[in-house]
Design a protein around this motif. Structure first.
Motif, short mmCIF file in Angstrom:
data_model
loop_
_atom_site.label_atom_id
_atom_site.label_comp_id
_atom_site.label_asym_id
_atom_site.label_seq_id
_atom_site.Cartn_x
_atom_site.Cartn_y
_atom_site.Cartn_z
N SER A 187 -4.89 -58.75 21.01
CA SER A 187 -5.51 -57.47 21.30
C SER A 187 -4.87 -56.33 20.51
O SER A 187 -5.55 -55.58 19.81
CB SER A 187 -5.43 -57.17 22.80
N GLU A 188 -3.55 -56.21 20.61
CA GLU A 188 -2.86 -55.12 19.93
C GLU A 188 -2.87 -55.28 18.42
O GLU A 188 -3.00 -54.30 17.68
CB GLU A 188 -1.41 -55.02 20.44
N THR A 189 -2.75 -56.50 17.96
CA THR A 189 -2.72 -56.73 16.51
C THR A 189 -4.09 -56.51 15.88
O THR A 189 -4.20 -55.86 14.83
CB THR A 189 -2.24 -58.15 16.19
N LEU A 190 -5.15 -57.01 16.51
CA LEU A 190 -6.49 -56.86 15.95
C LEU A 190 -6.94 -55.41 15.94
O LEU A 190 -7.79 -55.03 15.13
CB LEU A 190 -7.48 -57.73 16.72
N TYR A 191 -6.41 -54.61 16.82
CA TYR A 191 -6.71 -53.17 16.82
C TYR A 191 -6.41 -52.58 15.45
O TYR A 191 -7.16 -51.73 14.95
CB TYR A 191 -5.88 -52.48 17.91
#
Length: 275
Positions: free
Chosen positions: A103-107
């Protein structure tokens, strides 16, 4: 001052040890409590060093040794490598970060592929994967609406129907009063490239009612009139675009190339063709 220099040297030697872990230097001599304390200490000072500096990169190497499951360290280290063109280093770091915290990385990762790497197909994969994580919510990649970004990617791949679906969904889900008004320009360009000239003109006019100094909207309005063999209207729109560009009204971004960006020379060349 002497104490500060001594402390800085000790920190540098410690994090350099982390850089050479693959050569056999490890932190096995530290207890779990000591490792945790050292991790907190190094994490608290990492923002004091310039991004890309040797000591900060070494610091991230050490942090990743002390906390190998922290996706933030992997992503932050990748940023510098992306900026200097070391993609063969940056991408594996992001892939590992995505495994740990999708979630945080794909943001960030999906936005990076869209706006800096210009890898349209991979960008679509990452944007869709990020969007699928929260199917009931409107998602943003680095602050930009995911559907708007997906629309741009489909447009660049000449997948016009899919692009229009994404633009329409973006407008309907956010409401016309809340969207980035340039979505009407991009949707208009998509209509134009797909041969739907009346729909294209309607979108450019919509944009100009919202912002009458859009040289981009005037330029593509002129190009659309040329497709309809309406030379007089095309000339009028292109002259508007030229005047606005000469006054500095131009969609641009200091950090990335703007899709379908319009340049003054481009407009002048088109006007010369009409002459």
């Amino acid at each position: 001052m002497e104490k500060l220099l001594t402390y800085s040297l000790s920190i540098f030697l410690f994090i350099t040890a982390g850089c050479h872990q693959k050569q056999g230097i490890r932190f096995d001599h530290l207890s779990d409590e000591e490792k945790s304390a050292k991790l907190q200490e190094l994490d608290s000072i990492k923002n004091y060093y310039y991004q890309g500096s040797r000591i900060k990169q070494a610091l991230f190497d050490t942090l990743m040794v002390l906390d190998p499951l922290n996706a933030d360290y992997l992503q932050e280290k990748s940023v510098t490598h992306s900026k200097i063109g070391d993609y063969h280093v940056a991408i594996p770091l992001l892939e590992k970060a995505e495994e740990l915290n999708p979630s945080e990385t794909l943001y960030y990762y999906s936005w990076l592929m869209t706006n800096l790497y210009k890898d349209y197909e991979k960008a679509l994969i990452k944007l869709q994967k990020y969007d699928d994580l929260t199917p009931e919510e409107v998602d943003y990649a680095w602050g930009e609406n995911v559907n708007f970004l997906k629309g741009k990617m489909h447009q660049q791949l000449k997948q016009y129907d899919q692009a229009l679906q994404e633009y329409d969904y973006y407008i309907s889900s956010e409401g016309e009063e809340n969207v980035d008004i340039y979505v009407f320009v991009y949707r208009g360009i998509t209509h134009m490239e797909n041969g739907r000239y009346k729909d294209a003109l309607a979108d450019f006019e919509k944009m100009l009612t919202l912002y009458d100094k859009s040289s981009m909207a005037y330029y593509y309005k002129g190009i659309t009139h040329l497709q309809l063999a309406d030379t007089a209207s095309a000339l009028e729109a292109l002259l508007h675009a030229k005047t606005l560009l000469e006054k500095g009204y131009k969609k641009t971004d200091p950090y990335k190339e703007v899709y379908n960006e319009v340049h003054l020379m481009q407009v002048e060349d088109k006007l010369a063709e009409l002459d």
